[in-house]
Scaffold this motif. Structure first.
Motif, mmCIF file in Angstrom:
data_model
loop_
_atom_site.group_PDB
_atom_site.id
_atom_site.type_symbol
_atom_site.label_atom_id
_atom_site.label_comp_id
_atom_site.label_asym_id
_atom_site.label_seq_id
_atom_site.Cartn_x
_atom_site.Cartn_y
_atom_site.Cartn_z
ATOM 1 N N ASP A 4 13.003 29.980 14.375
ATOM 2 C CA ASP A 4 14.520 28.891 13.374
ATOM 3 C C ASP A 4 13.612 28.465 12.301
ATOM 4 O OD1 ASP A 4 16.038 30.290 15.215
ATOM 5 O OD2 ASP A 4 16.479 28.821 16.932
ATOM 6 N N SER A 5 12.835 27.924 12.790
ATOM 7 C CA SER A 5 12.308 27.049 11.999
ATOM 8 C C SER A 5 11.415 27.530 10.665
ATOM 9 C CB SER A 5 10.841 25.813 12.840
ATOM 10 O OG SER A 5 10.392 26.695 13.467
ATOM 11 N N HIS A 6 10.964 28.763 11.196
ATOM 12 C CA HIS A 6 10.429 29.545 10.272
ATOM 13 C C HIS A 6 10.919 30.308 9.209
ATOM 14 C CE1 HIS A 6 6.153 27.127 10.166
ATOM 15 N NE2 HIS A 6 6.496 27.266 11.216
ATOM 16 N N GLN A 7 12.012 30.561 9.882
ATOM 17 C CA GLN A 7 12.445 31.982 9.576
ATOM 18 C C GLN A 7 12.736 32.052 7.365
ATOM 19 O OE1 GLN A 7 13.484 33.972 11.399
ATOM 20 N NE2 GLN A 7 14.529 35.825 9.542
ATOM 21 N N THR A 8 13.151 31.021 6.992
ATOM 22 C CA THR A 8 13.218 30.858 6.024
ATOM 23 C C THR A 8 11.495 30.784 4.974
ATOM 24 O OG1 THR A 8 13.296 28.080 5.975
ATOM 25 C CG2 THR A 8 15.257 29.771 5.601
ATOM 26 N N THR A 9 10.590 30.521 5.526
ATOM 27 C CA THR A 9 9.065 30.508 4.838
ATOM 28 C C THR A 9 8.983 31.888 4.126
ATOM 29 O OG1 THR A 9 8.470 28.996 6.381
ATOM 30 C CG2 THR A 9 7.088 29.681 5.268
ATOM 31 N N PRO A 10 8.927 32.839 4.007
ATOM 32 C CA PRO A 10 8.187 33.660 3.694
ATOM 33 C C PRO A 10 9.147 33.750 2.025
ATOM 34 C CG PRO A 10 8.325 34.669 5.172
ATOM 35 C CD PRO A 10 9.044 33.253 6.068
ATOM 36 N N ALA A 11 10.102 33.223 1.710
ATOM 37 C CA ALA A 11 10.865 33.451 0.331
ATOM 38 C C ALA A 11 10.941 32.312 -0.006
ATOM 39 C CB ALA A 11 12.402 33.775 1.217
ATOM 40 N N GLU A 12 10.773 31.662 0.636
ATOM 41 C CA GLU A 12 9.846 29.953 0.031
ATOM 42 C C GLU A 12 8.674 30.088 0.071
ATOM 43 O OE1 GLU A 12 10.031 26.751 3.202
ATOM 44 O OE2 GLU A 12 12.346 27.599 2.726
ATOM 45 N N PHE A 27 0.621 23.509 0.290
ATOM 46 C CA PHE A 27 1.451 23.047 1.552
ATOM 47 C C PHE A 27 1.829 24.668 2.912
ATOM 48 C CE2 PHE A 27 5.353 21.620 3.562
ATOM 49 C CZ PHE A 27 5.132 20.280 4.379
ATOM 50 N N SER A 28 2.204 25.224 1.804
ATOM 51 C CA SER A 28 2.775 26.673 3.393
ATOM 52 C C SER A 28 1.922 26.817 3.431
ATOM 53 C CB SER A 28 3.584 27.583 2.277
ATOM 54 O OG SER A 28 5.213 26.774 2.373
ATOM 55 N N ALA A 29 0.924 27.055 2.618
ATOM 56 C CA ALA A 29 -0.214 28.209 3.136
ATOM 57 C C ALA A 29 -0.490 26.823 4.967
ATOM 58 C CB ALA A 29 -1.347 28.182 2.319
ATOM 59 N N HIS A 30 -0.676 25.714 4.461
ATOM 60 C CA HIS A 30 -1.406 25.477 5.148
ATOM 61 C C HIS A 30 -0.408 25.100 6.307
ATOM 62 C CE1 HIS A 30 -3.917 21.908 6.774
ATOM 63 N NE2 HIS A 30 -2.348 21.609 7.095
ATOM 64 N N ALA A 31 0.678 25.098 7.181
ATOM 65 C CA ALA A 31 2.063 25.275 7.727
ATOM 66 C C ALA A 31 1.114 26.836 8.376
ATOM 67 C CB ALA A 31 2.746 24.615 7.537
ATOM 68 N N LEU A 32 1.244 27.300 7.744
ATOM 69 C CA LEU A 32 1.118 28.859 8.579
ATOM 70 C C LEU A 32 -0.235 28.756 8.527
ATOM 71 C CD1 LEU A 32 2.779 30.577 5.588
ATOM 72 C CD2 LEU A 32 4.002 30.036 8.053
#
Length: 101
Positions: A4-12, A27-32
């Motif tokens: 649920d929390s990462h569903q939109t991450t690839p699109a972002e 920022f996104s890469a660090h979280a991933l």
């Protein structure tokens, strides 16, 4: 839940790459990188680490690598969703309520 929390991450991540927003990519890469590490997805973690380093240093290949990372995260999330579905079905078949686990 991770799904649920990462569903939109690839699109972002793709949007940030299209906009050449290196800060958002980093920022996104660090979280991933953390997510993938926790899931023992070593290849995804390594790619996320590479994307983060490239974004922070302003490398030209950052956008391309961010797109690759988005694709890998899509695949990882799909695999997790499949696994969660299998675990839920197995629990239900054995009479265990999913919330009991």
């Amino acid at each position: 839940m991770v799904l649920d929390s990462h569903q939109t991450t690839p699109a972002e991540l793709r949007q940030a790459a299209d906009a050449r927003d290196l800060e958002a990519i980093a920022f996104s890469a660090h979280a991933l990188k953390g997510l993938a590490g926790n899931l023992m997805a070593r290849d995804v973690a390594a790619l996320a680490r590479e994307v983060e380093v490239c974004a922070r240093s302003g490398e030209a290949r950052t956008g391309f690598l961010a797109g690759e990372l988005a694709r890998e995260v899509d695949l990882l999330l799909a695999a997790l969703a499949d696994r969660v579905g299998q675990d839920t079905q197995a629990a239900q078949a054995s009479g265990v309520q999913v919330g009991d686990v």
